[in-house]
Design an enzyme around this catalytic site. Structure first.
Site, short mmCIF file in Angstrom:
data_model
loop_
_atom_site.label_atom_id
_atom_site.label_comp_id
_atom_site.label_asym_id
_atom_site.label_seq_id
_atom_site.Cartn_x
_atom_site.Cartn_y
_atom_site.Cartn_z
N TRP A 1 21.71 -57.18 -22.03
CA TRP A 1 22.06 -57.42 -20.62
C TRP A 1 21.87 -58.88 -20.22
O TRP A 1 22.69 -59.45 -19.51
CB TRP A 1 21.28 -56.50 -19.69
CG TRP A 1 21.72 -55.07 -19.80
CD1 TRP A 1 21.00 -54.02 -20.30
CD2 TRP A 1 23.01 -54.52 -19.44
NE1 TRP A 1 21.76 -52.87 -20.28
CE2 TRP A 1 22.98 -53.15 -19.75
CE3 TRP A 1 24.18 -55.07 -18.90
CZ2 TRP A 1 24.07 -52.31 -19.54
CZ3 TRP A 1 25.27 -54.23 -18.67
CH2 TRP A 1 25.21 -52.87 -18.99
N ASP B 1 16.72 -59.72 -13.09
CA ASP B 1 17.46 -58.46 -13.13
C ASP B 1 16.43 -57.35 -13.35
O ASP B 1 15.85 -57.24 -14.41
CB ASP B 1 18.48 -58.52 -14.28
CG ASP B 1 19.27 -57.22 -14.45
OD1 ASP B 1 18.98 -56.24 -13.74
OD2 ASP B 1 20.18 -57.20 -15.30
N LYS C 1 19.64 -46.43 -12.01
CA LYS C 1 18.60 -46.13 -12.99
C LYS C 1 17.36 -45.55 -12.30
O LYS C 1 16.98 -44.43 -12.56
CB LYS C 1 18.20 -47.39 -13.76
CG LYS C 1 19.08 -47.69 -14.96
CD LYS C 1 20.24 -48.58 -14.66
CE LYS C 1 21.21 -48.68 -15.80
NZ LYS C 1 21.72 -50.03 -15.98
C1 LIG Z 1 22.60 -50.99 -16.29
C2 LIG Z 1 22.21 -52.41 -16.28
C3 LIG Z 1 23.11 -53.42 -15.87
C4 LIG Z 1 24.51 -53.11 -15.45
O1 LIG Z 1 24.50 -52.54 -14.22
P1 LIG Z 1 25.83 -52.15 -13.41
O2 LIG Z 1 25.24 -51.56 -12.18
O3 LIG Z 1 26.59 -51.18 -14.25
O4 LIG Z 1 26.59 -53.39 -13.13
C5 LIG Z 1 22.66 -54.71 -15.85
N1 LIG Z 1 21.40 -55.03 -16.21
C6 LIG Z 1 20.52 -54.09 -16.62
C7 LIG Z 1 19.14 -54.49 -17.01
C8 LIG Z 1 20.89 -52.76 -16.67
O5 LIG Z 1 20.03 -51.82 -17.07
#
Ligand SMILES: *Cc1c(COP(=O)(O)O)cnc(C)c1O
Length: 366
Positions: free
Chosen positions: A109, A178, A202
């Site tokens: 990511w 993030d 999540k």
């Molecule tokens: C799932 C995830 C993403 C992508 O998220 P979207 O909402 O699908 O854009 C980005 N970074 C991390 C750490 C993730 O777990």
């Protein structure tokens, strides 16, 4: 009749990485309120985002999130759309200015975040663990950045690789993080960050909602051509309603916040998450049938990838687990193997059921 009665192998525990399981208590309340919220005769799905009913929900959602995370008053909370990935360009668009920025790459990511930012100028790597297949995240004291950078970016938990940073950074330029797969899983010190963002699907609620927490002094540094929907400052000035927000996802997130507050907040869920993940890692480590090769200091509490020594058994494992009501244990297509995502909503009984299944599977196929 219970609609599950006709299902052959109903899902008992869902280990999906996202969208992922929600707390049963939350789903039950949503179900009860679905057709008639608070005796209005309306579903939340049908409410105007500017009506008094939704505004009362919205205010409460924001307040509860602020309480849970102890968000200081000089930070704004935004309820946006587009997922974490849309922040990959919203971050530079709102924050880079004419300067440079540094990116830590510790898994899929954060690599993607770095790659997506390349449409902007002066995007640098602060550190990367790509050459060792991301089994250990670059140490914070090895991050290379400049005092002149607009910000440094990292990912707190690599959802695919299962690599997590546990310490809040001590860095004197704005830190952008993030937190898609770790937000609300444990206590953090918000004041150590300039911008926090997370997709909701999540650990927060349904997909469609993206939460951004941004320090006041970082608002208004955006490039001139930034669209209003993507402009943190304009969204902050308009209560995230420069256009229609994801009302139902916001409502559901609010039910999750209330569930967390009722159990005692992040201190309590953090303890539960420590116990759940320790149980699974200890089981994997004592086994000579399964393994996890992530450095113990970075082992994720939320997403636990593991493999079977004999990789040929992986699909068989996924199939038999599903027959036992344990869903979504297949690893991400990019890395293969298996992965158990055990977010806040996964009860300890789910982890115990997984371990019992793993013991049975091992006995059968060793
Ligand atoms: C799932 C995830 C993403 C992508 O998220 P979207 O909402 O699908 O854009 C980005 N970074 C991390 C750490 C993730 O777990």
């Amino acid at each position: 009749m219970n609609p599950l009665d006709s299902v052959k192998n109903p899902c008992k525990y869902n280990f999906s990485a996202g969208p992922s399981m929600l707390p049963k208590e939350v789903m039950t309340i949503a179900h009860q309120e679905f057709l008639n919220w608070n005796n209005t005769g309306m579903s939340v799905l049908e409410m105007s985002h500017r009506g008094k009913e939704f505004m009362s929900i919205f205010k409460n959602v924001e307040k509860n999130l602020r309480d849970l995370l102890h968000v200081p008053s000089n930070y704004k909370i935004l309820f946006l759309q587009g997922g974490a990935i849309t922040q990959n360009f919203m971050v530079p668009m709102n924050l880079l200015g004419n300067k440079s920025a540094s990116y830590v790459v510790s898994g899929y990511w954060s690599k993607r975040t770095y790659d997506d930012a390349q449409v902007f100028k002066n995007i640098k790597i602060a550190a990367t663990s790509e050459s060792n297949n991301y089994i250990k995240a670059p140490n914070q004291n090895e991050w290379v950045y400049s005092e002149d950078d607009s910000y440094i970016h990292f990912c707190q938990n690599e959802t695919i690789h299962g690599v997590e940073y546990f310490d809040d950074p001590k860095i004197n330029i704005p830190v952008v993080v993030d937190m898609s797969s770790t937000i609300l899983s444990r206590q953090i010190d918000i004041s150590k960050y300039g911008v926090i963002y997370a997709g909701a699907q999540k650990n927060i609620g349904p997909a469609g909602l993206t939460i951004v927490i941004v320090r006041d002094d970082l608002l208004g540094l955006n490039q001139k051509q930034t669209p209003t929907t993507h402009n943190w400052k304009i969204q902050a000035e308009n209560d995230s309603m420069i256009n229609t927000p994801t009302t139902y996802s916001i409502y559901m997130a609010g039910l999750v916040f209330e569930w967390l507050l009722k159990m005692g907040g992040l201190k309590v869920i953090e303890e539960k998450n420590k116990i759940k993940s320790k149980l699974l890692y200890e089981f994997i480590d004592q086994s000579n049938f399964y393994y996890n090769d992530i450095d113990p200091i970075n082992r994720s509490r939320m997403n636990i990838p593991f493999r079977i020594i004999n990789d040929d058994l992986t699909m068989k494992f996924v199939e038999e687990a599903e027959n036992a009501g344990l869903y979504q244990l297949k690893g991400h297509r990019l890395v293969g193997g298996l992965r158990a995502s055990i977010y806040n909503a996964m009860p300890i009984e789910g982890v115990e059921a997984l371990i019992n299944f793993m013991i049975e599977f091992e006995t059968k196929f060793k």
